[in-house]
Design a protein around this motif. Structure first.
Motif, PDB file in Angstrom:
ATOM      1  N   HIS A   2     -20.516   5.539 -39.679  1.00 38.86           N
ATOM      2  CA  HIS A   2     -21.843   6.011 -40.067  1.00 38.86           C
ATOM      3  C   HIS A   2     -22.815   4.859 -40.260  1.00 38.86           C
ATOM      4  O   HIS A   2     -24.021   5.077 -40.358  1.00 38.86           O
ATOM      5  CB  HIS A   2     -21.736   6.851 -41.344  1.00 38.86           C
ATOM      6  CG  HIS A   2     -21.235   8.233 -41.087  1.00 38.86           C
ATOM      7  ND1 HIS A   2     -22.044   9.251 -40.652  1.00 38.86           N
ATOM      8  CD2 HIS A   2     -19.988   8.757 -41.182  1.00 38.86           C
ATOM      9  CE1 HIS A   2     -21.324  10.355 -40.505  1.00 38.86           C
ATOM     10  NE2 HIS A   2     -20.072  10.081 -40.811  1.00 38.86           N
ATOM     11  N   ALA A   5     -25.069   5.045 -37.437  1.00 41.49           N
ATOM     12  CA  ALA A   5     -25.681   6.342 -37.179  1.00 41.49           C
ATOM     13  C   ALA A   5     -27.180   6.217 -36.973  1.00 41.49           C
ATOM     14  O   ALA A   5     -27.800   7.062 -36.344  1.00 41.49           O
ATOM     15  CB  ALA A   5     -25.385   7.310 -38.327  1.00 41.49           C
ATOM     16  N   HIS A  82     -22.584  13.771 -37.110  1.00 39.92           N
ATOM     17  CA  HIS A  82     -22.953  12.387 -36.804  1.00 39.92           C
ATOM     18  C   HIS A  82     -24.127  12.391 -35.828  1.00 39.92           C
ATOM     19  O   HIS A  82     -24.067  13.033 -34.777  1.00 39.92           O
ATOM     20  CB  HIS A  82     -21.768  11.649 -36.190  1.00 39.92           C
ATOM     21  CG  HIS A  82     -21.938  10.169 -36.150  1.00 39.92           C
ATOM     22  ND1 HIS A  82     -22.795   9.537 -35.280  1.00 39.92           N
ATOM     23  CD2 HIS A  82     -21.374   9.192 -36.895  1.00 39.92           C
ATOM     24  CE1 HIS A  82     -22.741   8.236 -35.476  1.00 39.92           C
ATOM     25  NE2 HIS A  82     -21.890   7.986 -36.444  1.00 39.92           N
TER      26      HIS A  82
END
Length: 243
Positions: A2, A5, A82
């Motif tokens: 992440h 991301a 995501h």
């Protein structure tokens, strides 16, 4: 995961890696294939036709790995939302389809002198052909979802997960059913290949993997650029309408 991301952060990393992956993979692929044609030994039974393995096997592995990546990205999109998962899956689909097609084409070229036929409808060949059709169907679904809006993005993600069922079928098909295709020559901790073929195969696999990764990053950058350009056009259209 992440941590990347954020599209801007990802784009900085992708811009840094794309060219080295493409150039390094291309140079290594040329070197390995040149060695295979000029210096690799002929096999005792198959002669020079065995050299097709330096393209056939890596493309088969990467075609299967590509769909595995689509399945993982689809799971990330459906479960963890995501932001780049759907972009990654779309980026993998086209090179995955190309590698699946190359696998089938080189397999036919190898099969003609080895088996006496271009094609047989056995488990390994048929399941790989199914993988190519799955890639084409995913590309069509993803394109349709892009045109229709984000509300349809779950459909290709679900399809990506369901299609992963075909991966173990491809892998184990030569063990489950009678097949002209030979069983795996490389298993965990063991190889039945002679050293020159094994080293050449590992080098060609690395070369094609670098190329695959570079193409995927380039496609992700292009998809994000298209998305950003479309968003800017929509904002301009809304501003013009308010005026």
């Amino acid at each position: 995961m992440h941590g990347y991301a954020n599209p801007a952060r990802f784009l900085r990393l992708a811009k840094l890696l794309t060219a080295p992956l493409l150039i390094g993979g291309g140079l290594l692929a040329v070197a390995v294939l040149a060695w295979a044609l000029a210096a690799a030994p002929a096999e005792r039974l198959q002669g020079d036709s065995v050299k097709i393995l330096f393209v056939h096997v890596p493309t088969a592995w990467l075609a299967m790995g590509g769909w595995s990546a689509i399945a993982i990205a689809s799971l990330s999109e459906l479960v963890w939302r995501h932001p780049l998962a759907g972009v990654a899956a779309r980026a993998v689909a086209l090179p995955g389809a190309v590698f699946a097609a190359l696998c089938l084409a080189t397999g036919s070229l190898w099969g003609r002198p080895a088996w006496g036929t271009w094609w047989v409808w056995d488990g390994r060949l048929t399941s790989m052909l199914v993988l190519l059709f799955l890639y084409l169907a995913y590309i069509a679904l993803a394109d349709a979802a892009t045109r229709d809006g984000q509300g349809q993005s779950r459909i290709p993600a679900i399809f990506g997960l369901v299609g992963a069922v075909n991966i173990p079928i491809i892998h184990y098909s030569v063990l489950w059913w009678n097949s002209l295709h030979q069983p795996p020559s490389i298993t965990a901790g063991k190889s039945e290949m002679a050293a020159p073929f094994l080293i050449g195969l590992m080098a060609s696999t690395l070369a094609f993997s670098l190329l695959f990764g570079g193409v995927v990053l380039a496609r992700m950058r292009a998809i994000l650029a298209d998305t950003q350009a479309e968003a800017r056009l929509r904002r301009r259209a809304m501003n013009a309408a308010d005026v």
